[in-house]
Motif scaffolding. Sequence first.
Motif, PDB file in Angstrom:
ATOM      1  N   GLY A  82       0.777  -1.425  -0.063  1.00 46.72           N
ATOM      2  CA  GLY A  82      -0.109   0.017   0.089  1.00 46.72           C
ATOM      3  C   GLY A  82       0.841   1.206  -0.076  1.00 46.72           C
ATOM      4  O   GLY A  82       0.572   2.260  -0.614  1.00 46.72           O
ATOM      5  N   HIS A  83       1.762   1.272   0.840  1.00 46.47           N
ATOM      6  CA  HIS A  83       2.843   2.431   0.864  1.00 46.47           C
ATOM      7  C   HIS A  83       3.956   2.621  -0.074  1.00 46.47           C
ATOM      8  O   HIS A  83       4.540   3.668  -0.390  1.00 46.47           O
ATOM      9  CB  HIS A  83       3.428   2.512   2.244  1.00 46.47           C
ATOM     10  N   ARG A  84       3.770   1.613  -1.012  1.00 43.07           N
ATOM     11  CA  ARG A  84       4.785   1.698  -2.014  1.00 43.07           C
ATOM     12  C   ARG A  84       4.411   1.794  -3.532  1.00 43.07           C
ATOM     13  O   ARG A  84       5.185   2.164  -4.323  1.00 43.07           O
ATOM     14  CB  ARG A  84       5.449   0.373  -2.331  1.00 43.07           C
ATOM     15  N   LEU A  85       3.220   2.070  -3.615  1.00 41.85           N
ATOM     16  CA  LEU A  85       2.474   2.530  -4.853  1.00 41.85           C
ATOM     17  C   LEU A  85       2.180   4.001  -5.029  1.00 41.85           C
ATOM     18  O   LEU A  85       1.777   4.282  -3.753  1.00 41.85           O
ATOM     19  CB  LEU A  85       1.170   1.418  -5.044  1.00 41.85           C
ATOM     20  N   PRO A  86       2.583   4.555  -6.006  1.00 40.18           N
ATOM     21  CA  PRO A  86       1.951   6.140  -6.202  1.00 40.18           C
ATOM     22  C   PRO A  86       0.737   6.276  -5.894  1.00 40.18           C
ATOM     23  O   PRO A  86      -0.125   5.434  -6.187  1.00 40.18           O
ATOM     24  CB  PRO A  86       2.315   6.209  -7.669  1.00 40.18           C
ATOM     25  N   PRO A  91      -2.242  -0.335 -10.907  1.00 42.12           N
ATOM     26  CA  PRO A  91      -1.318  -1.163 -11.376  1.00 42.12           C
ATOM     27  C   PRO A  91      -1.823  -2.425 -12.332  1.00 42.12           C
ATOM     28  O   PRO A  91      -2.939  -2.686 -11.990  1.00 42.12           O
ATOM     29  CB  PRO A  91      -0.544  -1.683 -10.157  1.00 42.12           C
ATOM     30  N   MET A  92      -1.028  -2.883 -13.085  1.00 41.56           N
ATOM     31  CA  MET A  92      -1.241  -4.051 -13.874  1.00 41.56           C
ATOM     32  C   MET A  92      -0.641  -4.871 -13.085  1.00 41.56           C
ATOM     33  O   MET A  92       0.575  -5.087 -12.806  1.00 41.56           O
ATOM     34  CB  MET A  92      -0.669  -3.916 -15.304  1.00 41.56           C
ATOM     35  N   VAL A  93      -1.321  -6.144 -12.673  1.00 48.79           N
ATOM     36  CA  VAL A  93      -0.751  -7.282 -11.738  1.00 48.79           C
ATOM     37  C   VAL A  93      -0.782  -8.684 -12.424  1.00 48.79           C
ATOM     38  O   VAL A  93      -1.648  -8.988 -13.132  1.00 48.79           O
ATOM     39  CB  VAL A  93      -1.897  -7.109 -10.405  1.00 48.79           C
ATOM     40  N   ILE A  94       0.405  -9.251 -12.308  1.00 50.63           N
ATOM     41  CA  ILE A  94       0.474 -10.683 -12.887  1.00 50.63           C
ATOM     42  C   ILE A  94       0.859 -11.390 -11.477  1.00 50.63           C
ATOM     43  O   ILE A  94       1.676 -11.208 -10.680  1.00 50.63           O
ATOM     44  CB  ILE A  94       1.681 -10.803 -13.646  1.00 50.63           C
ATOM     45  N   VAL A  95      -0.081 -12.525 -11.285  1.00 44.94           N
ATOM     46  CA  VAL A  95       0.085 -13.602 -10.274  1.00 44.94           C
ATOM     47  C   VAL A  95       0.289 -15.008 -10.771  1.00 44.94           C
ATOM     48  O   VAL A  95      -0.293 -15.341 -11.636  1.00 44.94           O
ATOM     49  CB  VAL A  95      -1.457 -13.553  -9.504  1.00 44.94           C
ATOM     50  N   THR A  96       1.252 -15.193 -10.011  1.00 48.53           N
ATOM     51  CA  THR A  96       1.733 -16.820 -10.415  1.00 48.53           C
ATOM     52  C   THR A  96       0.513 -17.697  -9.508  1.00 48.53           C
ATOM     53  O   THR A  96       0.294 -17.291  -8.491  1.00 48.53           O
ATOM     54  CB  THR A  96       3.129 -17.197  -9.952  1.00 48.53           C
ATOM     55  N   THR A  97       0.404 -18.782 -10.074  1.00 48.67           N
ATOM     56  CA  THR A  97      -0.436 -19.822  -9.688  1.00 48.67           C
ATOM     57  C   THR A  97       0.091 -21.273  -9.499  1.00 48.67           C
ATOM     58  O   THR A  97       0.704 -21.719 -10.702  1.00 48.67           O
ATOM     59  CB  THR A  97      -1.731 -19.715 -10.407  1.00 48.67           C
TER      60      THR A  97
END
Length: 274
Positions: A82-86, A91-97
């Motif tokens: 939360g504190h790291r994003l402008p 954001p575009m998010v890629i999640v490994t599964t």
Amino acid sequence: MTDAHDPAGHVARHRPWPLCRSCCGIALDMGSARTRVWLAGKGTVVDVPTVTFPGTGAVHPVQRGTIIDTPGCSRMLQRLLGHRLPRFTRPMVIVTTPVLDGVAYRTRARAAVEVLRPRSVLTVPSARSIALAADADLSRPQLVVDIGAHLTEVVLLCDGAVTDAHRTAVGTSDLDETTTPEQLVEAVVAMLTAIRRQDRTSLSAGALRRGLLLAGGGALRPDITHPLTARLKAPVRIVPAPHSAAVRGAARFLQAAHTHPSASAALPPVARPH
């Protein structure tokens, strides 16, 4: 790089990471033991235990490759990122599964990352991310073995897609006096044998002759890698930095997705607090 022209004749361009705030990107690997995050422009910024603290002690929201506490994952991601994003970013998010958790994992993972207000969420099998991080030739069949802390997967990729996969809910954190490295090696060999028996083509045999990719924390243990090589009588290639290979491969998918024409589409306005 894709250009998009507006009616006034100006040219809108994708800026390289991380200057384009609306194109901020996150690659995310939520493992049973550790969560790793790659943030566009900064590299791997998080490598921490997968744990939350709701007030009643530590809780592990991902167990044996299964998300069992979606709200807990959301709280963890908010705390970590939360504190790291402008501010006001999308954001575009890629999640490994995990390969064999299917729709349930993907649905829960997408729900968990909603706390980051993503513009889009894409999922990719961990085995494919690992192969990409290893610069494997995805035009040829490839065997990937991922030995994690609480889960071990053996996957056959053909043209980059999952053709067959097996898993066992045992990993390096389970090794003790009753569960030995030799038993884990035997489990991997048994899964590879099952893939070969079920394969009515020569794909798995050819992939094994070329050698398998080994990732996860188990790839750093000689008491696993040496016996595995001896049992298979085939090359075993340890992926560089094997414990973080999945998130690094996801980062490469993210960078490729960033250059896709659809990524330049205008975003809906973000409501700002009064």
